[in-house]
Design a protein around this motif. Structure first.
Motif, mmCIF file in Angstrom:
data_model
loop_
_atom_site.group_PDB
_atom_site.id
_atom_site.type_symbol
_atom_site.label_atom_id
_atom_site.label_comp_id
_atom_site.label_asym_id
_atom_site.label_seq_id
_atom_site.Cartn_x
_atom_site.Cartn_y
_atom_site.Cartn_z
ATOM 1 N N HIS A 155 37.777 27.908 44.595
ATOM 2 C CA HIS A 155 36.662 28.623 43.446
ATOM 3 C C HIS A 155 35.533 29.337 44.154
ATOM 4 N N THR A 182 39.413 38.158 42.189
ATOM 5 C CA THR A 182 39.184 39.133 41.148
ATOM 6 C C THR A 182 38.765 40.492 41.298
ATOM 7 N N ARG A 183 37.751 40.403 42.422
ATOM 8 C CA ARG A 183 37.515 41.867 42.857
ATOM 9 C C ARG A 183 38.717 42.769 43.188
ATOM 10 N N VAL A 221 38.779 32.568 44.692
ATOM 11 C CA VAL A 221 38.985 33.304 43.426
ATOM 12 C C VAL A 221 37.966 34.493 43.388
ATOM 13 N N PRO A 222 36.950 34.451 43.747
ATOM 14 C CA PRO A 222 35.835 35.661 43.642
ATOM 15 C C PRO A 222 36.747 36.805 44.239
ATOM 16 N N ALA A 250 41.626 42.395 42.049
ATOM 17 C CA ALA A 250 42.603 42.866 40.867
ATOM 18 C C ALA A 250 41.947 43.864 40.280
ATOM 19 N N ARG A 251 40.630 44.151 40.132
ATOM 20 C CA ARG A 251 39.966 45.337 39.535
ATOM 21 C C ARG A 251 40.041 46.544 40.464
#
Length: 303
Positions: free
Chosen positions: A103, A111-112, A107-108, A114-115
């Motif tokens: 986490h 997340t970056r 995950v961060p 995926a964008r």
């Protein structure tokens, strides 16, 4: 040569037994043996020696297994290039990470990514260091987040390492503990406390036991959790104290932390298999992990 059979041979070289390969590949041992026999026929070379019920690789089998790692990595790279014509990182990257890094680090980063890279798929796997290193070596993970401080898991020379951060070990206490808010802690002063531990033989369980014994006491372990969040809840309720990496101390829990009088830290590291240059998708995942913010790298004080 069939790539799937080559992967079975690589797994046999790494895991050591047909039974272990069968468990990793979710096959029966007889199916694994049959496929390896087919590979011998395809190569017209004796790859295995059978002594009783045990099987080991011949010299030719060892050479093929170690060349096969590079072959399989190169095939993955070619497949990705054909899918995207090299226009952008694409395809599947399997990222293994231990619990407290998921986490805060993984995950961060995912997340970056995926964008930025819509054609990149990152599969996140919870793997503790004793699981992630073997998974990387046999090709079940492409990148792992691990620690270089696990003595029985040598990380080289077949792996490339990318240091990410340092993470100190802290003593975690209930917020109203009499010693909360003080300076560095001498563990010997906590010999009579109830302790929460990770599961037996895990990295933190072994480390915590070693530190307590170095302080000349045997901890009274009142609970064991495989999930750090459950341990933090137990401490928050005033039922125990525990040792944790600062990365694992989630600020949502009302606990306090103290550094240790004799500092202990671990090094968080990303690792990939050494061999062919990493494909573009793997490189961008490594870059995202290296973009770790300083608040993560330094650990949360938890106070």
């Amino acid at each position: 040569m069939n790539p799937w059979r080559l992967r079975l041979l690589v797994q046999l070289d790494t895991l050591g037994t047909v039974r272990a390969v069968a468990q990793a590949a979710r096959l029966s041992p007889s199916s694994v043996s049959q496929q390896l026999a087919v590979l011998e026929s395809e190569t017209r070379t004796q790859l295995l020696e059978r002594t009783g019920r045990r099987v080991r690789l011949t010299s030719a089998g060892l050479i093929l297994a170690r060349r096969a790692r590079a072959i399989l990595d190169h095939m993955d790279s070619v497949e990705t290039e054909l899918r995207g014509f090299g226009a952008e990182p694409a395809g599947l990257v399997r990222l293994g990470a231990f619990q407290s890094a998921i986490h805060t680090v993984a995950v961060p980063a995912v997340t970056r990514l995926a964008r930025t890279y819509p054609h990149l798929d990152v599969e996140l796997l919870q793997l503790e260091p004793h699981e992630s290193v073997p998974a990387l070596r046999v090709g079940d993970a492409d990148v792992i987040i691990t620690t270089t401080d696990v003595d029985d898991l040598p990380l080289g020379p077949d792996l490339d390492l990318v240091p990410l951060a340092g993470d100190r070990i802290v003593l975690v206490l209930p917020p109203d503990h009499p010693t909360a808010g003080r300076g560095p802690a001498d563990l010997a002063a906590y010999a009579d406390e109830p302790w929460a531990f990770d599961m037996p033989q895990s990295y933190m369980a072994n480390l915590a036991l070693r530190l307590c014994r170095q302080a000349r006491f045997e901890p009274r372990v009142v609970c064991r959790f495989s999930n750090y969040m459950l341990g933090l809840q137990h401490v928050e309720a005033g039922l125990s104290i525990m040792l944790l990496p600062s990365l694992a101390v989630d600020g949502r829990h009302r606990v306090t932390t103290r550094d240790l009088a004799t500092p202990v830290s671990r090094t968080i590291t990303a690792a990939i298999r050494r061999g062919a240059p990493p494909r573009a998708a793997v490189r961008v995942v490594l870059d995202a992990l290296r973009g770790l913010p300083e608040t993560v790298a330094g650990g949360s004080p938890g106070e």
